[in-house]
Design a protein around this motif. Structure first.
Motif, PDB file in Angstrom:
ATOM      1  N   ALA A  36       0.969  -1.258   0.199  1.00 34.75           N
ATOM      2  CA  ALA A  36       0.120  -0.170   0.067  1.00 34.75           C
ATOM      3  C   ALA A  36       0.867   1.326  -0.088  1.00 34.75           C
ATOM      4  N   LEU A  37       0.637   2.089  -1.151  1.00 34.45           N
ATOM      5  CA  LEU A  37       1.307   3.341  -1.268  1.00 34.45           C
ATOM      6  C   LEU A  37       0.854   4.664  -0.389  1.00 34.45           C
ATOM      7  N   ASN A 156      -9.941   1.059  12.286  1.00 30.26           N
ATOM      8  CA  ASN A 156     -10.198   2.120  11.471  1.00 30.26           C
ATOM      9  C   ASN A 156     -10.994   1.578  10.421  1.00 30.26           C
ATOM     10  N   SER A 157     -10.796   0.399  10.075  1.00 31.73           N
ATOM     11  CA  SER A 157     -11.670  -0.192   8.915  1.00 31.73           C
ATOM     12  C   SER A 157     -13.121  -0.331   9.167  1.00 31.73           C
ATOM     13  N   PHE A 163      -5.822  -1.888   4.424  1.00 33.73           N
ATOM     14  CA  PHE A 163      -5.154  -3.228   4.993  1.00 33.73           C
ATOM     15  C   PHE A 163      -4.832  -2.630   6.515  1.00 33.73           C
ATOM     16  N   ASP A 164      -5.839  -3.150   7.582  1.00 38.04           N
ATOM     17  CA  ASP A 164      -5.671  -2.768   8.832  1.00 38.04           C
ATOM     18  C   ASP A 164      -4.874  -3.710   9.643  1.00 38.04           C
ATOM     19  N   HIS A 165      -3.627  -3.679   9.266  1.00 36.13           N
ATOM     20  CA  HIS A 165      -2.511  -4.405   9.932  1.00 36.13           C
ATOM     21  C   HIS A 165      -1.378  -3.456  10.119  1.00 36.13           C
ATOM     22  N   PRO A 166      -0.574  -3.746  11.367  1.00 38.78           N
ATOM     23  CA  PRO A 166       0.403  -2.783  11.703  1.00 38.78           C
ATOM     24  C   PRO A 166       1.545  -3.296  10.603  1.00 38.78           C
ATOM     25  N   ASN A 167       1.859  -4.188   9.904  1.00 32.29           N
ATOM     26  CA  ASN A 167       2.917  -4.370   9.160  1.00 32.29           C
ATOM     27  C   ASN A 167       2.883  -3.776   7.877  1.00 32.29           C
ATOM     28  N   GLU A 168       1.845  -3.001   7.582  1.00 29.53           N
ATOM     29  CA  GLU A 168       1.486  -2.421   6.162  1.00 29.53           C
ATOM     30  C   GLU A 168       1.533  -0.800   6.670  1.00 29.53           C
TER      31      GLU A 168
END
Length: 865
Positions: A36-37, A156-157, A163-168
């Motif tokens: 994700a940019l 937040n989703s 992409f509701d994950h901390p690694n993104e």
């Protein structure tokens, strides 16, 4: 994020994880098919209808061949999805939406490195989580209009697809339109603000051009006044509701100094374009959204409340997160301590910088208690958890802070700060796991620290250490036996013992590496020591028991420079029931210079009891330091029926005190003394205004802890709509508590149940939540069966994922007739009895082992096994 929760709740949470969050599962960081940019959100926010119309444009790059993309999107009303690709143009897609995810087919696959933009048109209608609307209602007409987001951990989703994950990590851009009377806050810097006079709207355009995790995205819309400042050329913003305007300077006065301190000590200047702090209605604690922290109104102090405390701990915690959690983000929730443990320790470090060493040590002492209790069963780095939210407990916060504290003491200040700088520099704007911190230690010092991280992050528990000291006068030898008594294998740590003398003789320091469960030390000294100081730097997270003569304990309480050692000595004498020890504590109380130790001496006096202790605590009511005064009045609550105590405390209730907290503590104490006039004395207190209703809440809580069922009528009145909304939850809880204090006849029980049940349909969320819990905590919940239809309706129609387990527990308690607290209390009692028996046996064995060890190895300077 700094959560506001009590130690007892944090400890008991682990017992209810399966009930509250579901069964644990082994979890890892999410796979990333695309990178994700950028996320751009165009949002129209309607506070009156609690509605958001939005379009999300999400730019991605494929990391491998991808035929479909799955976005986290919970309960979003999605009407259209299109894809834009450089070689394909823009085209609609037949997406699927299961209420938790949007699955977007791409037609032809994206190849590695190929870009695409996913555009989602959607609506959000007063979601269960993630985005929280507040405003005036029938029951709470004075609530201001505001909406704020809360994305941690994965919510937040609920209001935008991502992409509701901390690694993104991605950059973000929010273009938000609302009525022109509102102000709008989001991450990053303000690109533009424009008004549309024809529509009566205003549009704010915010851009965060440094990548961050989706859970850190913030949106706040409401009525605010703002104060602007700068720090090293970067904007500082303070937003509060207009009624709190005069509290800004008092509450946030140290923000610039904190920015200086953290930037200079870390060696990395504050990493974002600006720093904003926004105080919102209904928010609890704080949330470190990138470049703009959200806080509750409790962070704002009036002049009187600033006598008791400040919000520096909260402010420092959230500011520290801008480095630890935002600039560096845990790769998955197993490593949450890299966010929360760092912020908690840096909060303490600010206290050390601002208030001195005694305050810092006392802070770490209190953190140690919750760290030990909360970290007994599960390790800090724990891949087996039910939901991300279940990881936000004492392991991540105080125990994580203690890992850093021990690292600092093990490495020394210079090496520690070099490690922190390297860790932050190497991983700037990246995701991290615990091994990244260990690598920084290795890089800077050459030390692997693998055993350190194994002991303190990969295994549960902590060392339980018993140190026995005897003086061998014939040979001038210090005879020391050290044992780790926990069931598990030995922890590895250095233990420092310092011997100090009552003359000019230089102190002697002995350091031994504890790598076994038993260590015997014989050390020659020039003379009998005056002080035997165990771990004088307070640098090991351990349960410490000391066995030594009374004269050493006396010297420790009066002469040890370490406040934590003096606290341990006070607790030792508090266990005694001898008048000589009570007198010694009574003399030490006014002589002590640090309020934290005074408070703990007062606690010891409350435990030991008796007339000597009582009189010392009453004398402490005249202390100038309000924190010490509060400790004394609070400990007097154990003197039930004592007329001398009743006469001493009553004036504090009737006349008040300059300190809110002293006055509130006196009110709660008076309620527990069994005075005949308790209702007559406490009821007039309900007319007093105070910050966050601390005085009314204390009076209501006090009425609920009396042994007089007549208090029910007053409490029932204060549960009703129209009473101050911050006081009503205290009245609800107090009604439930009253049922456990005294006999309640059927008519009064009906009044109690009816009063609480009516609150289930209240328009205030906090009132509803409190009512649910109160019904389940009645002495006999089966008396509340009439509330079951309302509870089931509430769960079906007005509950979120956090509320449902609470409602389920209450329904179960009502159906079974046994409150959950009873079951927990019985379990705790059994545990305490077993622990007490184990401790007694351990003490007897330790003494025998020490004698055997000394007799068999008397000629050796040290032994271990």
């Amino acid at each position: 994020m700094k959560r506001i929760f009590s130690i007892s709740i944090a400890v008991s949470l682990s017992s209810f994880v399966a009930t509250t969050f579901g069964e644990p599962a082994t979890r890892f960081a999410k796979d990333r098919k695309v990178d994700a940019l950028h996320i751009k959100l165009d949002l129209n926010v309607d506070l009156d209808r609690k509605l958001v119309d939005g379009t999300a444009n999400i730019d991605v790059t494929a990391m491998r061949n991808v035929s479909s993309i799955t976005l986290d999107a919970i309960d979003l009303g999605v009407s259209k999805v299109t894809i834009t690709r450089p070689d394909h143009g823009t085209y609609p897609v037949d997406f699927s939406n299961d209420g938790k995810h949007i699955i977007v087919p791409l037609g032809s696959p994206l190849r590695p490195g190929e870009r695409a933009t996913i555009s989602v048109k959607y609506t959000v209608d007063n979601p269960q989580s993630g985005l929280h609307f507040f405003g005036p209602s029938k029951d709470e007409p004075d609530v201001p209009k505001v909406v704020w987001s809360q994305g941690e951990s994965v919510t937040n989703s609920y209001w935008f697809p991502c992409f509701d994950h901390p690694n993104e990590r991605q950059t973000t851009e929010l273009v938000i339109t609302a009525k022109k009377e509102f102000k709008v806050s989001a991450n990053g810097h303000l690109v533009s603000r424009r008004e549309d006079a024809a529509n009566g709207t205003v549009t704010y355009h915010w851009l965060q051009d440094k990548a961050h995790a989706a859970y850190l995205v913030s949106m706040i819309v409401g009525e605010f006044v703002t104060k602007d400042d700068t720090w090293r050329g970067k904007p500082l913003n303070f937003w509060v509701h207009p009624k709190f305007d005069e509290r800004i300077d008092r509450s946030f006065k140290n923000t610039k100094r904190m920015l200086d301190f953290f930037s200079d000590r870390i060696g990395i200047e504050y990493p974002w374009d600006r720093y904003g702090q926004v105080c919102c209605e209904g928010f609890g604690g704080g949330m470190e959204n990138t470049s703009v922290t959200t806080m509750g109104n409790r962070a704002l102090h009036d002049k009187r409340s600033s006598l008791d405390s400040d919000s520096d701990g909260l402010i420092a915690h959230e500011l520290a997160h801008q480095w630890w959690g935002d600039m560096l983000t845990c790769r998955d929730w197993s490593h949450l301590w890299l966010n929360e443990g760092f912020a908690t320790y840096f909060q303490a470090l600010w206290g050390e910088e601002d208030k001195g060493d005694d305050e810092f040590r006392y802070d770490m002492f209190r953190k140690a208690g919750s760290a030990k209790r909360g970290g007994k069963k599960r390790p800090i780095v724990d891949r087996s958890y039910s939901t991300p939210g279940s990881m936000f407990d004492a392991r991540a916060y105080p125990k994580g802070a203690w890992v850093l504290h021990m690292m600092r003491n093990r490495l020394g200040d210079e090496a520690f700060w070099n490690v922190i700088n390297r860790y932050g520099t190497d991983n700037r704007l990246k995701t991290v796991e615990t091994s990244d911190l260990r690598k920084a230690v290795d890089t800077i010092t050459g030390r692997t620290f693998e055993r350190f991280f194994y002991d303190w992050t990969e295994r549960p528990g902590h060392p339980e250490v018993t140190v026995s000291f005897e003086w061998n006068a014939e040979d001038n030898l210090a005879d020391i036996s050290i044992k780790q008594t926990q069931d598990d294998e030995a922890f590895h740590f250095p233990l420092t013992i310092v011997f100090e003398f009552d003359d000019e003789t230089a102190p002697i320091t002995v350091v031994r590496d504890m790598t076994k469960k038993r260590l015997g030390v014989y050390y020659p000294l020039p003379k009998k020591p005056h002080l035997v100081r165990i771990d004088p730097a307070h640098s090991v997270l351990m349960e410490l028991k000391e066995k030594k003569g009374r004269n050493y304990w006396r010297a420790q309480l009066t002469d040890d420079p370490d406040p934590i050692a003096r606290i341990r000595a006070a607790a030792h004498f508090g266990k005694s029931k001898s008048d000589s020890d009570r007198k010694f504590l009574a003399e030490a109380l006014p002589a002590e210079k640090f309020w934290g130790v005074q408070r703990e001496i007062a606690r010891a006096l409350g435990v030991t009891g008796g007339d000597i202790a009582r009189d010392a605590l009453i004398a402490g009511l005249s202390f100038k330091n309000h924190k010490a005064r509060r400790g004394c009045v609070g400990e007097l609550d154990s003197f039930f029926g004592d007329e001398k105590v009743i006469q001493a405390v009553r004036p504090f209730v009737q006349n008040g005190d300059p300190s809110y907290n002293v006055e509130a503590s006196a009110i709660r104490t008076y309620a527990k003394l069994g005075a005949d006039d308790v209702i007559d004395v406490l009821t007039p207190v309900l007319s007093r205004d105070s910050r966050m209703e601390v005085i009314r809440s204390a009076a209501l809580t006090g009425l609920g802890s009396t042994r007089d069922a007549g208090a029910a009528k007053v409490l029932a009145e204060w549960t009703r709509s129209g009473k101050p909304r911050l006081a009503r939850p205290a009245a609800i809880r107090a009604l439930a508590n009253l049922t456990k204090q005294t006999y309640i006849d059927d008519q009064t029980m009906r009044l109690i149940v009816d009063s609480i049940s009516q609150c289930l349909d209240d328009t205030g969320k906090r009132v509803r939540r409190t009512a649910v819990s109160a019904l389940g905590s009645l002495s006999d919940p089966s008396k509340a069966k009439q509330a079951l239809p309302a509870l089931r309706s509430l769960m079906a129609n007005r509950s979120d994922e956090r509320s449902k387990p609470r409602i389920e527990r209450t329904i179960k308690a009502i159906e079974s007739g046994e409150p959950a607290q009873v079951q927990l209390a019985e379990m705790r009692k059994d545990l305490e009895n077993a622990q007490s028996e184990n401790d007694d046996l351990s003490d007897r064995i330790s003494k025998l082992e020490a004698l055997l060890l000394r007799d068999s190895n008397h000629e050796k300077p040290a032994t271990s096994e």
